[in-house]
Design a protein around this motif. Structure first.
Motif, PDB file in Angstrom:
ATOM      1  N   ARG A 236       0.589  -0.908   0.157  1.00  0.00           N
ATOM      2  CA  ARG A 236      -0.168  -0.122   0.572  1.00  0.00           C
ATOM      3  C   ARG A 236       0.910   1.224  -0.277  1.00  0.00           C
ATOM      4  NH1 ARG A 236      -5.170  -1.053  -1.262  1.00  0.00           N
ATOM      5  NH2 ARG A 236      -6.066  -2.894   0.332  1.00  0.00           N
ATOM      6  N   ASP A 257       6.101   0.210   3.443  1.00  0.00           N
ATOM      7  CA  ASP A 257       4.860  -0.634   4.378  1.00  0.00           C
ATOM      8  C   ASP A 257       5.708  -1.398   5.468  1.00  0.00           C
ATOM      9  OD1 ASP A 257       2.335   0.277   2.499  1.00  0.00           O
ATOM     10  OD2 ASP A 257       2.242  -2.227   1.822  1.00  0.00           O
ATOM     11  N   THR A 277       8.097  -9.078   9.641  1.00  0.00           N
ATOM     12  CA  THR A 277       7.053  -7.944  10.085  1.00  0.00           C
ATOM     13  C   THR A 277       7.775  -8.026  11.715  1.00  0.00           C
ATOM     14  OG1 THR A 277       5.470  -9.273  11.102  1.00  0.00           O
ATOM     15  CG2 THR A 277       5.256  -8.331   8.982  1.00  0.00           C
ATOM     16  N   HIS A 393       1.341  -0.368  14.889  1.00  0.00           N
ATOM     17  CA  HIS A 393      -0.600  -0.171  14.479  1.00  0.00           C
ATOM     18  C   HIS A 393      -0.997  -0.063  16.006  1.00  0.00           C
ATOM     19  CE1 HIS A 393      -0.520  -2.835  10.665  1.00  0.00           C
ATOM     20  NE2 HIS A 393       0.649  -2.256  10.826  1.00  0.00           N
ATOM     21  N   ALA A 415      -5.135  -1.965  11.528  1.00  0.00           N
ATOM     22  CA  ALA A 415      -3.693  -1.548   9.812  1.00  0.00           C
ATOM     23  C   ALA A 415      -2.913  -0.401  10.595  1.00  0.00           C
ATOM     24  CB  ALA A 415      -5.083  -1.563   8.632  1.00  0.00           C
ATOM     25  N   THR A 433      -5.985   4.305   8.544  1.00  0.00           N
ATOM     26  CA  THR A 433      -5.355   3.194   8.605  1.00  0.00           C
ATOM     27  C   THR A 433      -5.933   2.501   7.063  1.00  0.00           C
ATOM     28  OG1 THR A 433      -7.235   1.485   8.972  1.00  0.00           O
ATOM     29  CG2 THR A 433      -5.753   3.133  10.572  1.00  0.00           C
ATOM     30  N   ASN A 434      -4.643   1.723   6.984  1.00  0.00           N
ATOM     31  CA  ASN A 434      -4.997   1.263   5.548  1.00  0.00           C
ATOM     32  C   ASN A 434      -6.476   0.465   5.521  1.00  0.00           C
ATOM     33  OD1 ASN A 434      -2.557   2.105   4.345  1.00  0.00           O
ATOM     34  ND2 ASN A 434      -1.306   0.330   5.111  1.00  0.00           N
ATOM     35  N   ALA A 435      -7.199   0.241   6.916  1.00  0.00           N
ATOM     36  CA  ALA A 435      -7.543  -0.803   6.993  1.00  0.00           C
ATOM     37  C   ALA A 435      -9.530   0.397   6.904  1.00  0.00           C
ATOM     38  CB  ALA A 435      -8.214  -1.526   7.949  1.00  0.00           C
ATOM     39  N   PRO A 457      -7.126   2.329   1.161  1.00  0.00           N
ATOM     40  CA  PRO A 457      -6.835   2.940   2.241  1.00  0.00           C
ATOM     41  C   PRO A 457      -7.058   4.240   2.987  1.00  0.00           C
ATOM     42  CG  PRO A 457      -5.694   1.619   0.633  1.00  0.00           C
ATOM     43  CD  PRO A 457      -6.470   1.831  -0.094  1.00  0.00           C
TER      44      PRO A 457
END
Length: 637
Positions: A236, A257, A277, A393, A415, A433-435, A457
């Protein structure tokens, strides 16, 4: 010993170790334990070295203004420097042209020649690797866009990319002609690598292309003949690198990301088998040792993490870092500032002194979370403090009482968050957020609602004075949602990705791609400030009849708010500006406080003159630096 300054590029050199360039124009050789073995001398007016290449016992570097350097690999002694202002073909310049800053990585080395675009982006230098004689000054292969990467891994078929999403094929032999072109992205192609196992090229994307532009991006595979073959859209945000294991059975890709994706390249189909991650920051570079397949990941905060070929943690350098990402004044006292930092939130007090205003740290709240991206003052139920969002997050609230800052609550977000804002009544917080946008109860952190826009997003969000919600998606769609039922009251597609958003004097201000924009809800963009900024506008302040903006190009620019007239450009700053705040001295004199990438707080006096503005440095103050805490996690697919 560790490097003193932030590393911006890494290359593993077979039989030598890890070579790294920093923000002050030096290169360092690190051993197997990620300790400094030797370093190059300091360079006067040293600038970040984004281009870095090694060949035939020489290290070649290019800084952000286009200066070209050559060091001896054996000693890292500096041997040559070509100045970006004077090494040019005057006949190819446009009137009044000067070198422009750019974070360009592209250095092509082929048969003893170095090919690199200069500080004048329309020109390219061809330099003898062994004598550093300028053999030719020619038009840039990539036209007006700096060459971003050069891949010479194929014996005859070479590839170069630019900052406009073009991938060109040709050869550095002869006239260095690259006649074949394919468009892969709407932004940068930071890396191109040849896949010897399947006779094809892999390229990264920044924005995505076509219907996926500013929505999803990743890596694109192109055949040796120059035809797009496949793509894997996993990101993203910008993808910074792709590279292969020595046997080409694995590929590694990642970027802003903050996730490292490991591809199984045994078969032709693109397949991610593992994702790592929990890094301390965005990922900005990666290199693989041809000696043993060890993987070295560079985080944007300067941390270097060593992994084995499968992505398992081996060691980290432990680089002490700090940054000031956001500065927001306390609503009770504009001389008290909340600074979002790598370690948490620092409370800074601005005081008058005989030498002018000065900044002093009054409290430092270490969260134990990832770095704090944004901070928002909050006061509700008689208690003051701030809300913060972190890279790992999370959202949190801290209250200030007699004993100092105290964590009130923290919650996990669905996210990666981008911005946080508090409603006018202090009861609600809106996190982009990306969500989607997540609305929280500021009293206890409960999720009150989640809002999405076309499944995209959301990169910026804020409450309007009447309580409605203003959301901006990554691809620039703006919507206003009714406070009561979240119905869409207004929708406007301004077509450019956002970075920050705030409400001031009844109007909305947006920074990002395309500059600083003033928005009127129901109408659209009514003003824009962008002139001479070379990159994305990260932040801005509006006040005292001025608009002052900062860009990723290490620039500050000033404009007249009413007329839009350009008043001044300030480049070659000592650090990357991230956070901005307007202040006033006891006598009403305006000042600009700039929070920077290495924890630097720079205070400037604003001298306004007819048709011109000067920023006069008053004082610098550095926040303490501390190593990041890593929490790496492996996700198999």
């Amino acid at each position: 010993m560790k490097p003193a300054d932030r590393i911006v590029r890494i290359v593993h050199v077979d039989g030598e170790g890890l070579l790294a360039s920093d923000t002050h124009g030096r290169v360092h050789l690190l051993d197997a334990q990620l300790r400094v073995v030797r370093s190059s001398p300091f360079v006067p007016q040293g600038r970040p070295l984004y281009g870095l290449a090694v060949a035939d016992g020489w290290v070649i570097g290019k800084d952000r203004m286009g200066a070209l350097f050559r060091w001896s690999l054996d000693t890292l002694e500096l041997v040559d420097r070509l100045d970006p202002a004077t090494v040019c073909d005057p006949s190819l310049l446009i009137p009044n042209e000067r070198p422009s800053p750019v974070s360009s990585r592209g250095i092509g080395i082929w048969k003893g020649k170095v090919f690199v675009s200069s500080g004048y982006h329309r020109q390219m230098l061809v330099v003898d690797l062994h004598t550093f004689q300028v053999l030719e000054i020619r038009p840039n292969i990539c036209g007006t866009s700096p060459m971003e990467w050069a891949c010479t891994e194929h014996p005859t078929r070479h590839a170069v990319s630019d900052k406009n999403g073009n991938l060109r094929f040709g050869s550095f032999d002869g006239d260095a002609d690259f006649p074949d072109r394919v468009k892969l992205d709407d932004g940068n192609i930071h890396r191109v690598r040849y896949d010897a196992r399947h006779d094809r090229f892999w390229a990264t994307q920044d924005f995505g292309a076509g219907e996926n532009a500013d929505i999803a991006n990743g890596v694109v595979v192109v055949s040796a003949s120059g035809e797009k073959e496949d793509e894997c859209l996993f990101a993203r945000d910008d993808v910074e690198f792709v590279t292969f294991s020595p046997d080409h059975l694995r590929a590694y890709a990642g970027g802003f990301d903050g996730e490292l994706h490991i591809f199984d390249n045994t078969e032709r189909a693109l397949r991610v088998t593992r994702t790592v991650t929990g890094f301390s920051h965005q990922l900005s570079d990666l290199t693989v040792s041809a000696d043993d397949g060890q993987v070295y990941v560079l985080c944007q905060d300067g941390e270097i993490v060593q992994l084995d070929a499968d992505g398992t943690f081996v060691r980290a350098m432990g680089f002490p870092r700090q940054a000031v990402w956001d500065i927001q004044p306390s609503p009770e006292d504009p001389g008290t500032l909340y600074c979002a930092t790598d370690t948490g939130v620092t409370v800074v007090r601005v005081r008058d002194s005989a030498g002018g205003p000065m900044t002093r740290v009054e409290a430092e709240h270490t969260t134990g979370f990832g770095f704090t991206r944004r901070v928002a003052p909050v006061r509700s139920a008689g208690r003051s403090g701030w809300l913060g969002i972190t890279r790992d997050h999370r959202a949190f609230r801290t209250d200030i009482d007699g004993a100092g800052p105290a964590l009130r609550w923290s919650v996990e977000l669905p996210a990666l968050p981008h911005t946080v804002a508090v409603s006018p009544d202090g009861a609600r917080a809106l996190v982009a957020t990306n969500a989607g946008a997540v609305e929280l109860d500021t009293a206890d952190g409960r999720v009150l609602d989640t809002f999405t826009v076309d499944g995209l997003p959301v990169w910026a969000a804020v409450h309007l004075p009447d309580g409605d919600r203003l959301l901006v998606t990554r691809n620039g769609v703006i919507v206003v949602l009714d406070r009561a039922d979240a119905s869409v009251r207004w929708r406007f597609d301004q077509g450019e990705y956002p970075k920050r958003l705030w409400i001031q004097s009844g109007r909305a201000y947006l920074t990002g791609d395309g500059g600083v924009k003033e928005l009127v809800v129901g109408e659209g963009v009514v003003a824009r400030w962008l002139k001479l900024l070379s990159n994305t506008v990260e932040n801005a302040v509006v006040g005292d009849g001025l608009v002052i903006a900062s860009s990723y190009g290490m620039q500050l620019a000033a404009y007249d708010y009413t007329t839009g007239a350009f008043l001044g450009l300030f480049e070659d700053l000592p650090d990357y500006p991230k956070a901005l705040s307007l202040l006033h001295g006891a006598d009403g004199t305006p000042y600009l406080l700039v929070g920077c990438r290495t924890g630097l707080l720079s205070l400037y006096r604003i001298d306004r003159r007819p048709k011109k503005l000067r920023l006069v440095k008053v004082r610098d103050h550095w926040l303490p630096r501390r190593p990041a805490v890593l929490d790496l996690r492996i996700h198999d697919r």
